[in-house]
Design a protein around this motif. Structure first.
Motif, mmCIF file in Angstrom:
data_model
loop_
_atom_site.group_PDB
_atom_site.id
_atom_site.type_symbol
_atom_site.label_atom_id
_atom_site.label_comp_id
_atom_site.label_asym_id
_atom_site.label_seq_id
_atom_site.Cartn_x
_atom_site.Cartn_y
_atom_site.Cartn_z
ATOM 1 N N ASN A 68 0.861 -1.181 0.000
ATOM 2 C CA ASN A 68 0.000 0.000 0.000
ATOM 3 C C ASN A 68 0.901 1.236 0.000
ATOM 4 O O ASN A 68 1.583 1.520 0.982
ATOM 5 C CB ASN A 68 -0.916 -0.014 1.221
ATOM 6 N N VAL A 69 0.908 1.951 -1.123
ATOM 7 C CA VAL A 69 1.818 3.076 -1.319
ATOM 8 C C VAL A 69 1.063 4.391 -1.124
ATOM 9 O O VAL A 69 0.098 4.672 -1.841
ATOM 10 C CB VAL A 69 2.450 3.030 -2.723
ATOM 11 N N PHE A 70 1.503 5.187 -0.173
ATOM 12 C CA PHE A 70 0.933 6.512 0.090
ATOM 13 C C PHE A 70 1.877 7.552 -0.519
ATOM 14 O O PHE A 70 3.023 7.689 -0.077
ATOM 15 C CB PHE A 70 0.784 6.751 1.593
ATOM 16 N N ASN A 71 1.391 8.268 -1.504
ATOM 17 C CA ASN A 71 2.198 9.270 -2.195
ATOM 18 C C ASN A 71 2.083 10.614 -1.483
ATOM 19 O O ASN A 71 1.079 11.312 -1.599
ATOM 20 C CB ASN A 71 1.758 9.406 -3.652
ATOM 21 N N GLN A 72 3.119 10.970 -0.747
ATOM 22 C CA GLN A 72 3.146 12.249 -0.052
ATOM 23 C C GLN A 72 4.107 13.239 -0.722
ATOM 24 O O GLN A 72 4.553 14.203 -0.101
ATOM 25 C CB GLN A 72 3.497 12.031 1.421
ATOM 26 N N LEU A 73 4.404 12.985 -2.011
ATOM 27 C CA LEU A 73 5.181 13.928 -2.802
ATOM 28 C C LEU A 73 4.243 15.003 -3.356
ATOM 29 O O LEU A 73 3.029 14.943 -3.163
ATOM 30 C CB LEU A 73 5.895 13.208 -3.946
ATOM 31 N N ASP A 74 4.810 15.932 -4.102
ATOM 32 C CA ASP A 74 3.996 16.969 -4.750
ATOM 33 C C ASP A 74 3.782 16.657 -6.232
ATOM 34 O O ASP A 74 3.364 17.525 -6.992
ATOM 35 C CB ASP A 74 4.650 18.348 -4.585
#
Length: 553
Positions: A68-74
């Motif tokens: 489960n990948v949470f993308n906290q980039l912009d």
């Protein structure tokens, strides 16, 4: 489900099925920016759970992996699983041609099985120039307990990500490429995100106990640079390369080209002290070197400043590296993921049904740098190719077979930019020739498959060159290096339905078009051959609001 009459038997069947399913490994990854100094200069890197390299996926053949990948980039983000074949499941391959990216502030769960595979692989980001900033880690797939491995269990295993590194930063590098310029030369090399030099104060990266043997899994996840690695005072035994057990030979140093992985065994058989692992660049005008320290338990003696010599460079170095490639032989009697010996698959006795010859080129279109195969420089449409194809709207996004199986005579003059998709026939046995007419090394990778790398030779390929193929014990692998002025031949059966990336692993070249996709469709449209679109698939582009087609049966 009606269970009143046959409830006990139904429960028994369900219980049996659950017990028979292969084990699951669950991961939750937070993708963020952070500050690190791979070459001693603080810069923005991409971290997974606050780490670079990211977490090691340690699993066994046929295990199910759920990430489960949470993308906290912009920026949008995708991960691919380099070398994992994703049998019947290109839906989660993690390339721009198969998946919609994970948008900032959202998450997506990858679910796949490492079906019938063992060996050393890695994951990395395929969006933008994120690969230049991190988000990379090792995948270790072990053999099942009852299947013999052709070497004793090591005392420990160490995952090692190596590669070149640029101090420009990934956004600046992307701007250069978008403006039609090259990213230039790297600024150095790293070993697991660090770049120590001889004599510098550094904690040991690994600890040895005298008399024990250790397995190192190396992957070159850099942007463009081939490297050589060697252990001060220690030989190493090559045992596995990209999922194949090899005939075991001892080496003093190993070339590792971009995108490649291998496993070596090192025995702690030297006087107790510190020793260096040395990684140096290959075929670069400016040499780069990095070291990491191995410490024998209980020792406090520093490593010698005298490093083991690097292999020859220039033309002699190319010949040296080609000869090392030719020394790699498939262990025909060893079992891999299945109990039957690797050599029970006689690839050399199968008739070739199609030959695809790919010639790479460096081009300028309207003054901007591009790279191409056979005169076509790939560009991603707004909708992932696989989704357009599945929803029946491919004709609105791309055309099949924009390149011929033979390169045109004017590939350096008439280059066009377009989605590059080869239409292939399911279960055909094909031969792919990579011919490198440039003066720089190339490395190529194919998702969804392993192939037999049967030859690498100087000059240009012609059909009579087939007499030089290794048709007995060439390695089954997913990456091949093609040296300047040389060609390489690989052979494989297209038995994995899906949309698969065939690409340069030199990421500047990939980003600027030296890639294509191979569409392999089963005429049966059956779950036996390919999974239906997963319910959790994110949609984008022209398929966003279309009704989902009926799944395979």
């Amino acid at each position: 489900m009606e269970t009143r009459t046959f409830g006990f038997f139904t429960l028994l069947l369900i219980t049996t099925l659950v017990k028979a399913e292969d084990p699951y490994h669950f991961f939750e990854w937070k993708v963020t920016y952070g500050t690190m100094s791979p070459l001693g200069i603080p810069q923005q890197v991409i971290l997974i759970n606050d780490k670079f390299p990211g977490p090691v996926i340690n699993c066994t053949s046929n295990n199910n992996i759920v990430v489960n990948v949470f993308n906290q980039l912009d920026e949008p983000f995708l991960l691919t699983w380099n070398g994992v074949q994703q049998r019947k499941n290109s839906w989660v391959d993690g390339t721009p041609g198969t998946m919609c990216p994970i948008q900032p502030g959202t998450n997506f769960t990858y679910k796949f099985q490492v079906k019938d595979q063992i060996g050393s692989y890695y994951y990395f980001p395929t969006t933008a120039l994120h690969r230049a900033a991190g988000g990379i880690g090792i995948i270790q797939i072990h053999s099942r307990p009852l299947i013999p491995v052709p070497f004793d269990n090591p005392a420990d295993e160490f995952a090692v990500v190596v590669g070149d590194w640029f101090n420009k930063g990934h956004k600046s590098m992307k701007s250069l490429l978008d403006g039609g310029k090259s990213i230039g030369r790297p600024d150095g090399l790293h070993i697991n995100g660090k770049s120590a030099q001889v004599g510098s104060a550094a904690e040991p990266s690994w600890t040895f106990e005298a008399g024990k043997t250790y397995r190192f899994r190396f992957c070159n996840a850099g942007m463009r640079t081939s490297v050589n690695f060697r252990f001060q005072g220690h030989d190493m035994k090559l045992v596995e390369l990209e999922g194949s057990h090899v005939m075991q030979n001892d080496y003093m140093s190993m070339d590792l080209h971009t995108g490649q992985c291998m496993s070596v065994l090192v025995t702690a058989d030297q006087p107790p002290k510190d020793y260096y692992l040395v990684v140096s660049s290959r075929f670069t005008k400016q040499p780069y070197t990095a070291v990491a320290t191995i410490r024998y338990k209980g020792s406090n003696s520093p490593a010698s400043p005298e490093l083991p010599p690097s292999p020859p460079g220039n033309t002699a170095g190319i010949a040296w590296s080609i000869n090392q490639f030719r020394s790699y032989r498939w262990n025909l009697t060893a079992s891999a993921a299945r109990p039957n010996p690797q050599g029970s698959y006689h690839y050399g006795q199968i008739n070739i049904t199609r030959t695809i010859k790919l010639v790479n080129s460096r081009n300028y279109i309207d003054g901007k740098l591009r790279f191409a195969f056979n005169g076509v420089s790939h560009i991603d449409p707004k909708t992932p190719l696989k989704l357009s194809e599945y929803f029946g709207v491919a004709d609105k996004e791309f055309k099949y077979d924009t390149i011929p199986d033979e390169p045109p005579p004017d590939i350096e003059k008439n280059v066009k930019i377009a989605p590059n998709v080869l239409n292939a026939t399911y279960r055909n046995f094909v031969e792919i020739i990579f011919e490198n007419r440039e003066n720089t090394i190339q490395t190529y990778h194919l998702d969804g498959y392993s192939f037999f790398a049967v030859a690498v030779e100087p000059g240009r390929w012609s059909p009579e060159k087939r007499k030089n193929y290794n048709l007995e014990d060439a390695l089954s692998r997913h990456n091949v290096a093609v040296f300047p002025g040389c060609w390489a031949a690989v052979m494989l059966t297209l038995d994995n339905a899906g949309m698969w990336s065939l690409r340069s692993e030199m990421w500047e070249r990939f980003y600027l078009g030296q890639q294509l996709y191979v569409s392999v469709l089963s005429p049966e449209r059956s779950l036996r051959d390919e999974y239906s679109l997963p319910e959790t698939t994110q949609l984008c582009g022209i398929v966003t609001n279309l009704p989902k087609p009926q799944g395979y049966v």
